[in-house]
Design a protein around this motif. Structure first.
Motif, PDB file in Angstrom:
ATOM      1  N   ALA A  17      35.064  92.193  45.594  1.00 28.47           N
ATOM      2  CA  ALA A  17      36.157  92.969  45.009  1.00 28.47           C
ATOM      3  C   ALA A  17      35.832  94.455  45.028  1.00 28.47           C
ATOM      4  O   ALA A  17      36.677  95.290  45.358  1.00 28.47           O
ATOM      5  N   ARG A  18      34.577  94.802  44.673  1.00 27.11           N
ATOM      6  CA  ARG A  18      34.163  96.208  44.679  1.00 27.11           C
ATOM      7  C   ARG A  18      34.246  96.805  46.080  1.00 27.11           C
ATOM      8  O   ARG A  18      34.652  97.959  46.263  1.00 27.11           O
ATOM      9  N   ALA A  19      33.845  96.025  47.091  1.00 29.24           N
ATOM     10  CA  ALA A  19      33.901  96.516  48.472  1.00 29.24           C
ATOM     11  C   ALA A  19      35.338  96.776  48.902  1.00 29.24           C
ATOM     12  O   ALA A  19      35.637  97.785  49.554  1.00 29.24           O
ATOM     13  N   LEU A  20      36.239  95.883  48.520  1.00 32.03           N
ATOM     14  CA  LEU A  20      37.652  96.073  48.852  1.00 32.03           C
ATOM     15  C   LEU A  20      38.227  97.288  48.138  1.00 32.03           C
ATOM     16  O   LEU A  20      38.959  98.085  48.732  1.00 32.03           O
ATOM     17  N   VAL A  21      37.897  97.434  46.863  1.00 33.32           N
ATOM     18  CA  VAL A  21      38.384  98.582  46.095  1.00 33.32           C
ATOM     19  C   VAL A  21      37.920  99.880  46.742  1.00 33.32           C
ATOM     20  O   VAL A  21      38.706 100.827  46.917  1.00 33.32           O
ATOM     21  N   LYS A  22      36.644  99.940  47.112  1.00 30.36           N
ATOM     22  CA  LYS A  22      36.102 101.157  47.718  1.00 30.36           C
ATOM     23  C   LYS A  22      36.812 101.489  49.026  1.00 30.36           C
ATOM     24  O   LYS A  22      37.179 102.648  49.283  1.00 30.36           O
ATOM     25  N   ALA A  23      37.052 100.459  49.855  1.00 31.55           N
ATOM     26  CA  ALA A  23      37.712 100.686  51.141  1.00 31.55           C
ATOM     27  C   ALA A  23      39.155 101.140  50.960  1.00 31.55           C
ATOM     28  O   ALA A  23      39.631 102.037  51.667  1.00 31.55           O
ATOM     29  N   LEU A  24      39.852 100.538  50.009  1.00 29.06           N
ATOM     30  CA  LEU A  24      41.266 100.873  49.799  1.00 29.06           C
ATOM     31  C   LEU A  24      41.422 102.233  49.129  1.00 29.06           C
ATOM     32  O   LEU A  24      42.325 103.003  49.483  1.00 29.06           O
ATOM     33  N   GLU A  25      40.566 102.529  48.158  1.00 29.31           N
ATOM     34  CA  GLU A  25      40.657 103.828  47.497  1.00 29.31           C
ATOM     35  C   GLU A  25      40.321 104.963  48.464  1.00 29.31           C
ATOM     36  O   GLU A  25      40.854 106.064  48.335  1.00 29.31           O
ATOM     37  N   ALA A  26      39.464 104.688  49.448  1.00 30.49           N
ATOM     38  CA  ALA A  26      39.166 105.692  50.473  1.00 30.49           C
ATOM     39  C   ALA A  26      40.392 106.007  51.314  1.00 30.49           C
ATOM     40  O   ALA A  26      40.508 107.097  51.884  1.00 30.49           O
ATOM     41  N   LYS A 102      37.071  85.285  57.600  1.00 28.11           N
ATOM     42  CA  LYS A 102      35.767  85.900  57.807  1.00 28.11           C
ATOM     43  C   LYS A 102      35.103  85.344  59.071  1.00 28.11           C
ATOM     44  O   LYS A 102      35.317  84.182  59.412  1.00 28.11           O
ATOM     45  N   PRO A 103      34.312  86.168  59.758  1.00 29.77           N
ATOM     46  CA  PRO A 103      33.965  87.566  59.395  1.00 29.77           C
ATOM     47  C   PRO A 103      35.055  88.549  59.815  1.00 29.77           C
ATOM     48  O   PRO A 103      35.658  88.399  60.868  1.00 29.77           O
ATOM     49  N   PHE A 104      35.311  89.519  58.960  1.00 30.65           N
ATOM     50  CA  PHE A 104      36.254  90.576  59.303  1.00 30.65           C
ATOM     51  C   PHE A 104      35.719  91.905  58.775  1.00 30.65           C
ATOM     52  O   PHE A 104      34.926  91.944  57.837  1.00 30.65           O
ATOM     53  N   LEU A 105      36.152  92.975  59.402  1.00 31.35           N
ATOM     54  CA  LEU A 105      35.789  94.305  58.947  1.00 31.35           C
ATOM     55  C   LEU A 105      36.755  94.747  57.859  1.00 31.35           C
ATOM     56  O   LEU A 105      37.929  94.342  57.845  1.00 31.35           O
ATOM     57  N   LEU A 106      36.263  95.579  56.941  1.00 33.17           N
ATOM     58  CA  LEU A 106      37.142  96.108  55.909  1.00 33.17           C
ATOM     59  C   LEU A 106      38.282  96.915  56.532  1.00 33.17           C
ATOM     60  O   LEU A 106      39.393  96.937  56.002  1.00 33.17           O
ATOM     61  N   GLN A 107      37.999  97.542  57.695  1.00 34.80           N
ATOM     62  CA  GLN A 107      39.055  98.286  58.390  1.00 34.80           C
ATOM     63  C   GLN A 107      40.178  97.352  58.835  1.00 34.80           C
ATOM     64  O   GLN A 107      41.334  97.748  58.905  1.00 34.80           O
ATOM     65  N   GLU A 108      39.820  96.081  59.153  1.00 34.66           N
ATOM     66  CA  GLU A 108      40.842  95.105  59.529  1.00 34.66           C
ATOM     67  C   GLU A 108      41.750  94.788  58.341  1.00 34.66           C
ATOM     68  O   GLU A 108      42.968  94.640  58.499  1.00 34.66           O
ATOM     69  N   VAL A 109      41.134  94.663  57.167  1.00 33.70           N
ATOM     70  CA  VAL A 109      41.928  94.395  55.968  1.00 33.70           C
ATOM     71  C   VAL A 109      42.927  95.531  55.757  1.00 33.70           C
ATOM     72  O   VAL A 109      44.118  95.294  55.513  1.00 33.70           O
ATOM     73  N   VAL A 110      42.450  96.766  55.861  1.00 29.75           N
ATOM     74  CA  VAL A 110      43.326  97.921  55.673  1.00 29.75           C
ATOM     75  C   VAL A 110      44.432  97.932  56.725  1.00 29.75           C
ATOM     76  O   VAL A 110      45.602  98.191  56.416  1.00 29.75           O
TER      77      VAL A 110
END
Length: 231
Positions: A17-26, A102-110
Motif C-alpha cells: 500500500a505504501r509503495a502504491l501511495v508513493k507512486a501515485l502521489e508522485a 504480478k509481476p508488474f511495474l508501478l508505472q504500469e499501475v499508473v
C-alpha cells in the motif's frame, strides 16, 4: 485550476500500500488507503473517488460485488498477487474494469489507472452524499426524508457539486458548468446561489454539507477532517 484526481486503495499489505501511495502521489494523485473490510465499502460509497485500486484477495472479490450491487460506477483496477487467471476472471465478472497480474511495474499501475480515468464518466441519475439525495431525472432534492424546493439554477449548482463530492470546485468551474461561461467576470453570482443553497440544504441540520474551500471555491463533503481547507 486542474482538479486533483482522488484514488482509493483497498489493500491489507501495508508495504505494498505504501509503495502504491508513493507512486501515485508522485503523479499528483490524492490517495486514501482502506483495509479490505466492510469499512472500505462505506468509505468507497460515501466518498467521491475518481478510481479505486483493489487488491484481489478473495475477500475483496466480495467487496467488489457489494460495491457494484450498491450502484457504484467508479472505475476499479484489480491487482492480482496470485497470478491466477480464474481470479482475474472472477474480478472482471464481479465488476472490475481492468486487472493487472504480478509481476508488474508501478508505472504500469499508473498507466492503467490513467487509461481508466480517460474513459467517459457514467453519469448516474441519482446522487447521494450523507442524507442528501438528488434525482437528476425528476429534479428532486431530499434531505433526511424532507423534500427541498430548488430553483433550476440552484439544482444545477448542487448537482455539479455532488458529482464532484469531496473535491473543491472553483467559481469559474461552476460558471462554466452551469452557465456555460456566459457569466465570465461575474463569478460573485455563484456566492449568491451558494448562500441560498446553504439556507435550504444545511439550515436546521447539525452536519453542514456545503463547505467553503478557502482560496478555491466550494465543495460538498461529509467529513470535515478530510480536507483542511474546508470549513
Amino acid at each position: 485550476m486542474s482538479v486533483i484526481m482522488r484514488i482509493l486503495i483497498i489493500e491489507d499489505n501495508k508495504r505494498e500500500a505504501r509503495a502504491l501511495v508513493k507512486a501515485l502521489e508522485a503523479e499528483l494523485f490524492a490517495v486514501d488507503v482502506a483495509p479490505p473490510a466492510n469499512a472500505s465499502i462505506e468509505l468507497a460509497i460515501g466518498t467521491q473517488y475518481d478510481a479505486i485500486i483493489l487488491s484481489l484477495a478473495s475477500v475483496n472479490i466480495d467487496v467488489l460485488r457489494k460495491l457494484r450491487s450498491r450502484g457504484m460506477n467508479t472505475p476499479i483496477l484489480g491487482l492480482d498477487d496470485s497470478g491466477s487467471p480464474s481470479l482475474r476472471c472472477d474480478a472482471l465478472n464481479a465488476g472490475a474494469d481492468d486487472c493487472l497480474s504480478k509481476p508488474f511495474l508501478l508505472q504500469e499501475v499508473v498507466a492503467h489507472l490513467r487509461a481508466l480515468l480517460r474513459r467517459p464518466p457514467i453519469l448516474v441519475d441519482k446522487l447521494q452524499v450523507a442524507d442528501l439525495q438528488l434525482d437528476s431525472v425528476r429534479h428532486q432534492a431530499v434531505r433526511d426524508g424532507k423534500s427541498i424546493q430548488l430553483t433550476p439554477k440552484e439544482f444545477a449548482i448542487l448537482e455539479y457539486l455532488m458529482r464532484n463530492a469531496g473535491r473543491p470546485v472553483t467559481r469559474a468551474m461552476l460558471v462554466e458548468g452551469v452557465w456555460n461561461g456566459r457569466f465570465e467576470g461575474l463569478t460573485n453570482i455563484v456566492d449568491v446561489y451558494i448562500n441560498s443553497l446553504r439556507s435550504k440544504i444545511d439550515r436546521g441540520f447539525d452536519t453542514k454539507l456545503i463547505k467553503t474551500a478557502h482560496g478555491i471555491g466550494y465543495m460538498v463533503m461529509v467529513d470535515e477532517n478530510r480536507n483542511e481547507a474546508a470549513v
